[in-house]
Design a protein around this motif. Structure first.
Motif, PDB file in Angstrom:
ATOM      1  N   UNK A   2       0.825  -1.201   0.000  1.00 29.40           N
ATOM      2  CA  UNK A   2       0.000   0.000   0.000  1.00 29.40           C
ATOM      3  C   UNK A   2       0.860   1.253   0.000  1.00 29.40           C
ATOM      4  N   UNK A   3       2.048   1.182   0.616  1.00 26.86           N
ATOM      5  CA  UNK A   3       2.965   2.318   0.525  1.00 26.86           C
ATOM      6  C   UNK A   3       3.376   2.554  -0.924  1.00 26.86           C
ATOM      7  N   UNK A   4       3.663   1.469  -1.648  1.00 28.21           N
ATOM      8  CA  UNK A   4       4.026   1.606  -3.060  1.00 28.21           C
ATOM      9  C   UNK A   4       2.854   2.177  -3.856  1.00 28.21           C
ATOM     10  N   UNK A   5       1.630   1.721  -3.536  1.00 31.08           N
ATOM     11  CA  UNK A   5       0.448   2.230  -4.234  1.00 31.08           C
ATOM     12  C   UNK A   5       0.296   3.731  -4.002  1.00 31.08           C
ATOM     13  N   UNK A   6       0.499   4.168  -2.756  1.00 30.96           N
ATOM     14  CA  UNK A   6       0.394   5.602  -2.471  1.00 30.96           C
ATOM     15  C   UNK A   6       1.456   6.387  -3.228  1.00 30.96           C
ATOM     16  N   UNK A   7       2.637   5.801  -3.337  1.00 25.84           N
ATOM     17  CA  UNK A   7       3.716   6.461  -4.074  1.00 25.84           C
ATOM     18  C   UNK A   7       3.363   6.593  -5.562  1.00 25.84           C
ATOM     19  N   UNK A   9       0.404   6.675  -6.788  1.00 26.70           N
ATOM     20  CA  UNK A   9      -0.671   7.662  -6.911  1.00 26.70           C
ATOM     21  C   UNK A   9      -0.118   9.076  -6.845  1.00 26.70           C
ATOM     22  N   UNK A  10       0.886   9.294  -5.971  1.00 27.69           N
ATOM     23  CA  UNK A  10       1.440  10.639  -5.846  1.00 27.69           C
ATOM     24  C   UNK A  10       2.144  11.050  -7.141  1.00 27.69           C
ATOM     25  N   UNK A  26      -1.202  10.326 -10.172  1.00 28.68           N
ATOM     26  CA  UNK A  26      -2.613  10.619  -9.917  1.00 28.68           C
ATOM     27  C   UNK A  26      -3.527   9.523 -10.430  1.00 28.68           C
ATOM     28  N   UNK A  27      -3.041   8.294 -10.427  1.00 31.08           N
ATOM     29  CA  UNK A  27      -3.842   7.164 -10.881  1.00 31.08           C
ATOM     30  C   UNK A  27      -3.210   5.904 -10.314  1.00 31.08           C
ATOM     31  N   UNK A  28      -4.046   4.930  -9.922  1.00 26.19           N
ATOM     32  CA  UNK A  28      -3.474   3.677  -9.447  1.00 26.19           C
ATOM     33  C   UNK A  28      -3.942   2.520 -10.321  1.00 26.19           C
TER      34      UNK A  28
END
Lengths: 171, 102
Positions: free
Chosen positions: B79-84, B86-87, B90-92
């Motif tokens: 989830x940390x990688x997913x947040x990164x 997204x940052x 702006x899309x996951x």
């Protein structure tokens, strides 16, 4: 508990778990999918209780339902402009094919195999489990603690905002 | 007593649903949720084998505990990688994050 009660509980839990796992896949709303996933986790912990692994059932509820679901919800909330419609990639047909093939092969193999069921007398206390975990399995136990610490530090390092990108990202 | 095959069939179906989810979903968080489903299916298998095939009944439970620990570490990092992602984008959607694709 009588044998009939256990059988009824098994089928109710099986229906609940499989229906909510299917709901995770079928639901078009991401938040609803997470709620279905929580129900599936609860169903799995019910199976652990049926198999008389009561400590693991409690750990399942605390870690999966309590921590991991909240983590997933936070990840959804922190990605506000991402798509929420739970859509598929172009791989949906191969995935469907692979999933059904895998299920068919597994079902065939496990009905074909001859399991030597030796023990039908359930019962394992948390005391026995704890002493085994700290005597025979103490090395993997300590390795798991190192792994969790490394994962925690790694997650912090990944999401940390570096100095050189302070200016350009207002989000 | 419920036959062992019932538990194995159930966890097999659950695992196949997880495989389908991992391969077909576009949202990275949904992929991670499907991975958690697969890990849960494996845990059911461990516990069922432990209760039906093992005299001491303990090895499968120990393995399931380690599965839970590794799953907790995995979901935190992922989830940390997913947040990164997204940052940065702006899309996951995992089919759009394809810079490493050859």
């Amino acid at each position: 508990m009588s044998g009939f009660g256990i059988t009824v509980a098994f089928w109710i839990l099986a229906a609940l778990t499989l229906a909510s796992a299917g709901g995770v896949m079928a639901s078009r709303n991401l938040i609803h999918a997470v709620l279905f996933l929580i129900v599936a986790f609860l169903g799995v912990s019910g199976f652990f209780i049926l198999l008389s692994a009561d400590f693991l059932a409690m750990a399942q509820i605390i870690i999966y339902v309590g921590a991991i679901s909240v983590l997933i919800l936070f990840a959804i909330v922190l990605t506000p402009r991402a798509e929420r419609d739970n859509s598929e990639t172009s791989m949906v047909l191969p995935a469907l094919l692979l999933g059904t093939t895998l299920a068919a092969v597994l079902l065939f193999v496990l009905y074909d195999a001859n399991w030597n069921v030796t023990n039908v007398e359930p019962g394992l206390s948390a005391e026995v489990l704890g002493s085994a975990l700290l005597s025979v399995w103490v090395l993997p136990f300590e390795l798991a603690s190192v792994l969790l610490t490394a994962a925690l530090v790694g997650a912090l390092m990944i999401v940390r905002r570096q100095e050189d990108e302070e200016g350009d990202s207002a989000s | 007593m419920i036959p062992l095959e019932n538990y194995l069939v159930l966890s097999g179906i659950l695992f196949s649903l997880g495989v389908y989810g991992v391969l077909s979903r576009r949202n990275a968080v949904l992929v991670l949720m499907s991975v958690e489903l697969m890990l849960n299916a494996v845990s059911i298998n461990f516990i069922a084998f432990s209760a039906y095939l093992d005299v001491t009944q303990i090895t499968g439970v120990i393995f399931a505990i380690f599965v839970v620990a590794v799953a907790a570490a995995e979901i935190g990092l992922a989830l940390a990688i997913v947040l990164r992602i997204f940052r940065n984008r702006s899309s996951i959607n995992i089919d759009e994050a394809a810079e490493l694709k050859w």
